[in-house]
Scaffold this motif. Structure first.
Motif, PDB file in Angstrom:
ATOM      1  N   GLY A 241      -3.468  15.908  -6.831  1.00 50.82           N
ATOM      2  CA  GLY A 241      -3.227  14.143  -7.107  1.00 50.82           C
ATOM      3  C   GLY A 241      -2.051  13.740  -6.661  1.00 50.82           C
ATOM      4  N   LYS A 242      -1.280  14.094  -5.753  1.00 53.50           N
ATOM      5  CA  LYS A 242      -0.067  13.440  -5.086  1.00 53.50           C
ATOM      6  C   LYS A 242      -0.499  13.281  -3.889  1.00 53.50           C
ATOM      7  CE  LYS A 242       3.122  15.255  -8.115  1.00 53.50           C
ATOM      8  NZ  LYS A 242       4.204  14.644  -8.755  1.00 53.50           N
ATOM      9  N   PHE A 243      -0.525  11.681  -3.780  1.00 56.07           N
ATOM     10  CA  PHE A 243      -0.878  10.937  -2.591  1.00 56.07           C
ATOM     11  C   PHE A 243       0.316  10.167  -1.998  1.00 56.07           C
ATOM     12  CE2 PHE A 243      -5.803  10.857  -1.810  1.00 56.07           C
ATOM     13  CZ  PHE A 243      -6.053  11.890  -2.657  1.00 56.07           C
ATOM     14  N   GLN A 244       0.141   9.977  -0.816  1.00 57.93           N
ATOM     15  CA  GLN A 244       1.203   9.014  -0.114  1.00 57.93           C
ATOM     16  C   GLN A 244       0.321   8.020   0.721  1.00 57.93           C
ATOM     17  OE1 GLN A 244       4.014   9.538   3.284  1.00 57.93           O
ATOM     18  NE2 GLN A 244       5.238   9.454   1.723  1.00 57.93           N
ATOM     19  N   PHE A 245       0.286   6.632   0.312  1.00 53.68           N
ATOM     20  CA  PHE A 245      -0.341   5.772   1.169  1.00 53.68           C
ATOM     21  C   PHE A 245       0.885   5.134   2.255  1.00 53.68           C
ATOM     22  CE2 PHE A 245      -3.362   6.109  -2.168  1.00 53.68           C
ATOM     23  CZ  PHE A 245      -4.539   6.492  -1.631  1.00 53.68           C
ATOM     24  N   ARG A 246       0.529   4.488   3.247  1.00 55.61           N
ATOM     25  CA  ARG A 246       0.987   4.069   4.449  1.00 55.61           C
ATOM     26  C   ARG A 246       0.578   2.949   4.987  1.00 55.61           C
ATOM     27  NH1 ARG A 246       0.431  10.056   6.402  1.00 55.61           N
ATOM     28  NH2 ARG A 246       1.766  11.197   4.908  1.00 55.61           N
TER      29      ARG A 246
ATOM     30  N   PHE B 209      -2.999   8.665   5.560  1.00 55.73           N
ATOM     31  CA  PHE B 209      -2.625   8.915   4.256  1.00 55.73           C
ATOM     32  C   PHE B 209      -2.604  10.317   3.671  1.00 55.73           C
ATOM     33  CE2 PHE B 209      -6.375   9.887   1.714  1.00 55.73           C
ATOM     34  CZ  PHE B 209      -7.418   9.424   2.813  1.00 55.73           C
TER      35      PHE B 209
ATOM     36  N   ALA C  51      -4.671  15.010  -2.008  1.00 60.08           N
ATOM     37  CA  ALA C  51      -5.630  16.076  -2.014  1.00 60.08           C
ATOM     38  C   ALA C  51      -5.211  17.439  -1.305  1.00 60.08           C
ATOM     39  CB  ALA C  51      -6.982  15.727  -1.668  1.00 60.08           C
TER      40      ALA C  51
ATOM     41  N   LEU D  74       0.771  -2.493   0.440  1.00 53.39           N
ATOM     42  CA  LEU D  74       1.803  -2.290   1.737  1.00 53.39           C
ATOM     43  C   LEU D  74       2.050  -3.209   2.637  1.00 53.39           C
ATOM     44  CD1 LEU D  74       1.221   1.672   1.453  1.00 53.39           C
ATOM     45  CD2 LEU D  74       2.612   0.259  -0.041  1.00 53.39           C
TER      46      LEU D  74
ATOM     47  N   VAL E  76       5.760   1.264   5.854  1.00 55.84           N
ATOM     48  CA  VAL E  76       5.807   1.281   4.366  1.00 55.84           C
ATOM     49  C   VAL E  76       5.113   2.459   3.787  1.00 55.84           C
ATOM     50  CG1 VAL E  76       4.094  -0.424   4.490  1.00 55.84           C
ATOM     51  CG2 VAL E  76       5.584  -0.290   2.540  1.00 55.84           C
TER      52      VAL E  76
ATOM     53  N   GLY F 239       3.977   4.367   0.009  1.00 46.48           N
ATOM     54  CA  GLY F 239       4.086   4.378  -1.415  1.00 46.48           C
ATOM     55  C   GLY F 239       3.385   5.554  -1.938  1.00 46.48           C
TER      56      GLY F 239
ATOM     57  N   ILE G 197       2.128   7.992  -4.944  1.00 45.65           N
ATOM     58  CA  ILE G 197       1.335   7.786  -6.291  1.00 45.65           C
ATOM     59  C   ILE G 197       0.887   9.123  -6.564  1.00 45.65           C
ATOM     60  CG2 ILE G 197      -0.877   7.173  -5.188  1.00 45.65           C
ATOM     61  CD1 ILE G 197      -1.651   5.229  -7.025  1.00 45.65           C
TER      62      ILE G 197
END
Lengths: 195, 195
Positions: free
Chosen positions: A38-43, A61, A64, B98, B127, B129, B131
Motif C-alpha cells: 500500500g505504500k505509494f509515491q506519486f511524482r 510512480f 504495490a 503535485l 515533486v 508525494g 501516500i
C-alpha cells in the motif's frame, strides 16, 4: 431486510459501473495481508517556459511493491489569465486542485457504489474556490495566500434510494485522499539547487 | 551596494522573463487601491464516465470585478492506474496536486524574478508525494487518507548569484496559493443532490 442482505442480493462481487469489483476486493485484501504493497509515491516534474507559464509531466510512480510508468505521456500546462498578467495558456495552478478534488471523490463513488451493489447512471459535480489575491500580491498580512473556502456540489443518480446514494458520496468523501490533503494539510519540504 | 540599488540598476520595470513587469506592478497597485478587484472565484465541473474515470472542465472564473472565460476549453481526465483497478486513462486525482504545487511556485518565480530585475534561464522542479493506501482502503484507523509528506526540489538558473536565486524561490513559496492550501488546509463544503 438488513443492509448485508440487500448487498448480497445485488451481487456486489460482480463487475459494476465499470469497476472490476472482484479485483478491487482482492486488491484490498492483498494490501491487508501485505501492508507494504500500500505504500505509494506519486511524482511530477515541471519546467518553466516563460512568464507564469510552465508545463508538468506525470510519468511514473511507485507502489504495490514496484515501479510503474503511466500508459500515456500525461502533460499539463498552467499559466495565469490575462487579468493576472499571464497569457491564459493553461488554467491557473490552483484550479487543478479543484479538478483533483472532484475527480478523487468521484472515483471513490464509482468504487464504493460497485462494492455496495449500486449501479450508477450519472455523477456530476461543480466545485468552486474563493480566493482573495490580496494575500499572494503581498497587500495584506491577514489575508491568506490560498483559497478561503471550497464548495463542491454533487448530483448523483443510480438504482438506489436517495439516502443510499448520499451515503456513497459521504463514504467516498470520508476516504478521499485529496479531500484529506485539502482539508487537513500536509507537510511540504522545499529544496533549491542553483546552477 | 544595497538591494534597492541593484534592483534599480537592472531596470525592474521593464518586461523580463516573459513577464510584463509594468502591467504586473500596475495590477498590484490597482488591487491595493480597490481591494474588491482581488476577490476571485475559480471553478471546475466534473462528470463521471465509468469506474474511477472522470473528466473535468475548467471554463470560467470571476475576479478583477467581472466574469471571465478561459481562452481555451481546458479539459482534464483522471483515473486510477491498473494496480489500483483503474484503466490509467489519466493520472490519479492526487497527482494533479503535485502539478498544481510545482506550477504555482514556478509562476511566482517568473514574476518575482522579473520584479527584482533577474533574468532567468531555467527553472525545473521535481515533486514527490508519499501516500500509504491503507488509509483510503479503510485498512487502518491511524493511517491518513492523503499524502503523508510532499517534497519539491527546484533547480534554478539565471543572471544572479545563487543566494539571490534562492531568495526568489523562497519568496514565491511564501506567497504561493497552492503551497498555502496544501500545507495549511482549507474548509471544504460538500453537498449532495440526488435525482
Amino acid at each position: 431486510m438488513s443492509a448485508t442482505t440487500a448487498t448480497t442480493t445485488r451481487a456486489p462481487k460482480e463487475p459494476r459501473n465499470g469497476v472490476n469489483t472482484p479485483v478491487l476486493l482482492a486488491t484490498i485484501n492483498a494490501v491487508k495481508e501485505t501492508p507494504a504493497l500500500g505504500k505509494f509515491q506519486f511524482r511530477a516534474t515541471n519546467r518553466w517556459v516563460d512568464g507564469t507559464y510552465s508545463e508538468s509531466r506525470v510519468e511514473s510512480f511507485s507502489g504495490a511493491g514496484g515501479e510503474h510508468v503511466h500508459q500515456s505521456d500525461f502533460r499539463y500546462a498552467a499559466d495565469h489569465p490575462a487579468v493576472l498578467v499571464g497569457q491564459d495558456r493553461g488554467p491557473t495552478p490552483i484550479e487543478f486542485l479543484l479538478h483533483g478534488l472532484a475527480a478523487c471523490i468521484t472515483a471513490g463513488i464509482g468504487n464504493i457504489a460497485a462494492v455496495r451493489g449500486v449501479t450508477l447512471t450519472s455523477v456530476e459535480s461543480r466545485v468552486e474556490g474563493d480566493i482573495d489575491l490580496a494575500g499572494i500580491l503581498g497587500l495584506s498580512s491577514t489575508v491568506r495566500n490560498g483559497y478561503e473556502r471550497i464548495r463542491i456540489s454533487f448530483t448523483i443518480a443510480g438504482d438506489a434510494p436517495p439516502e443510499k446514494l448520499r451515503e456513497i458520496v459521504e463514504q467516498s468523501r470520508a476516504r478521499s485522499a485529496v479531500f484529506d490533503v485539502l482539508t487537513n494539510g500536509v507537510p511540504v519540504d522545499v529544496t533549491v539547487n542553483t546552477r
